[in-house]
Scaffold this motif. Structure first.
Motif: not given
Length: 300
Positions: A79-107
């Motif tokens: 169950y749940g969101v399938h952004t990775l399991t369906t191939g909508m996003f690649s793992p690398r894209e989600i990982y980069r998005l995480s780091l970007i969002l985390l950087s914004v939050a830290l700043v």
């Protein structure tokens, strides 16, 4: 291979904005409480804290999705969101998005720190650790505790300090009821996913307790907040207006009825209970906020 261009809708699916009330509402309720108490507030700092925790939440969502995919917790049949399991996003894209969002939050967090004081550093550091360590701790049956700290204790304390520049421990009275319902969102997910999580070789609190005990724990998490608020109101530590929170009791009972159907129907019976619990948390928090505003206006 040409890089896929994502739509705005896909990016929204990746960060799951429908989950943001889980982190935002503790901040909103705390601001309402401070208003009712007559505290001298810096509203700009309070709103800053609200936006910042939402960005942290978005980073936590994508960070968790990345590791859930890597550990095969998320699969095509879960169950749940399938952004990775369906191939909508690649793992690398989600990982980069995480780091970007985390950087914004830290700043943004550093900016708020400079506007307030050093106690916010400890609270912010605690939130950062919760975000980064959540996948590791979630796989070891500690996810419920991390959520309570990250989406209840820290937001209420942090918001109170950011808005008033004082540590107000009384806001923890709000962290208990809101935090329990917020944790219930995760807990019903984990109860539903006991079988698939076991397949992924992780441990959750629901798995340790078993299905039956997990159902009763969920009932406690969504019903006890009403008793807590009533006790605080009758004891005079919260305004009597907060008894309006009982307006959310009927939806809570409906959720209890759904979770008990797990005994007959299994995981399928509670497939959408996480969404219903998120709506309960939002309703409970909004009513509580309105109650604080009314109490504050009545006192002025």
């Amino acid at each position: 291979m040409r890089k896929k261009k994502h739509t705005f809708r896909e990016w929204m699916i990746a960060v799951r904005p429908w989950s943001f009330p889980a982190s935002a509402m503790p901040v909103v309720v705390t601001l309402g409480y401070l208003f009712a108490s007559g505290a001298e507030m810096n509203w700009a700092n309070g709103l800053w804290a609200l936006v910042n925790i939402v960005v942290f939440h978005a980073a936590g969502n994508t960070w968790s999705d990345y590791f859930d995919y890597k550990r095969r917790v998320d699969a095509e049949d879960t169950y749940g969101v399938h952004t990775l399991t369906t191939g909508m996003f690649s793992p690398r894209e989600i990982y980069r998005l995480s780091l970007i969002l985390l950087s914004v939050a830290l700043v943004a967090g550093v900016g708020l720190l400079l506007r307030t004081g050093w106690p916010l550093l400890l609270i912010g550091f605690g939130g950062l650790l919760c975000s980064l360590l959540y996948p590791y701790l979630k796989y070891r049956a500690c996810g419920d505790y991390v959520i309570f700290v990250a989406y209840a204790l820290l937001p209420t304390l942090g918001t109170a300090y950011a808005a008033t520049r004082h540590v107000d421990w009384r806001v923890l009275l709000l962290a208990v009821p809101i935090g329990l319902i917020t944790v219930a969102i995760l807990h019903c997910n984990n109860t539903r996913d006991i079988q698939t999580d076991s397949r992924a070789h992780i441990r959750t609190l629901a798995m340790n307790l078993g299905g039956r005990a997990s159902v009763w724990l969920y009932c406690f998490e969504v019903l006890f907040p009403f008793l807590w608020i009533s006790g605080c109101a009758l004891a005079g530590v919260l305004p009597l207006w907060t008894l309006l929170a009982w307006l959310a009791f009927v939806p809570a009972c409906m959720n209890v009825r759904v979770v008990i159907s797990y005994f007959r129907g299994g995981a399928t019976a509670i497939a959408n209970l996480d969404e219903a619990t998120a709506k309960l948390q939002l309703l409970f928090s909004l009513v509580l906020t309105v109650a604080f505003v009314v109490a504050g206006l009545s006192a002025s």
